[in-house]
Design a protein around this motif. Sequence first.
Motif, mmCIF file in Angstrom:
data_model
loop_
_atom_site.group_PDB
_atom_site.id
_atom_site.type_symbol
_atom_site.label_atom_id
_atom_site.label_comp_id
_atom_site.label_asym_id
_atom_site.label_seq_id
_atom_site.Cartn_x
_atom_site.Cartn_y
_atom_site.Cartn_z
ATOM 1 N N GLU A 1 63.575 77.111 -38.042
ATOM 2 C CA GLU A 1 64.992 76.979 -38.374
ATOM 3 C C GLU A 1 65.173 76.093 -39.612
ATOM 4 N N ALA B 1 60.075 76.585 -33.174
ATOM 5 C CA ALA B 1 61.390 77.175 -33.458
ATOM 6 C C ALA B 1 62.198 76.239 -34.366
ATOM 7 N N ASP C 1 56.735 75.530 -28.380
ATOM 8 C CA ASP C 1 57.635 76.612 -28.800
ATOM 9 C C ASP C 1 58.908 76.042 -29.413
ATOM 10 N N GLU C 2 59.452 74.986 -28.807
ATOM 11 C CA GLU C 2 60.668 74.383 -29.331
ATOM 12 C C GLU C 2 60.421 73.754 -30.697
#
Length: 162
Positions: free
Chosen positions: A45, A41, A37-38
């Motif tokens: 970004e 993300a 997930d990181e």
Amino acid sequence: MTLAVCGAVSACADTSNTPASQRGFFGGIGAAVSGSDERRAAGLEQSATDAERKKQQLEARLGAANADAARTQVQVQAAEQRLAAVRSDLQRQKERLAALRAGSPSGSSAEEAARLQKELDALERERRAAQDASTAVTTATLRNLEERTRAIGVALDRLGAV
């Protein structure tokens, strides 16, 4: 044992491309343990940052293109005005030459009048060509036409004084 369960859960749940709303409990735990997930993300970004930078670059290019277009339009209008002034000067000079010729100049004055008529005709052709290409006419061409028109004016003054 907890580590073994987490390892098993993360191995079972491939969450790299699965949206969080479709993963369920074990998929969520697997994503938390693996850090997908990181990473996802962070990737999103970075994509958003790249898109924003590209948008700003395109806006800057558009602004520069608009400024160039406006500058070009002003230059075209100025060239058209200068060509119109040359056309007016040439017309007045033709009329003046016709009046001088009607006064029956003879000898060298007649030769000078004929030379001036040829020069006026040549200038008129060049002016028309420049008018047809007013978006591409150069400052040097305009300056040349203006200087030659002034020179004919001076020659007409001399011819009229004879």
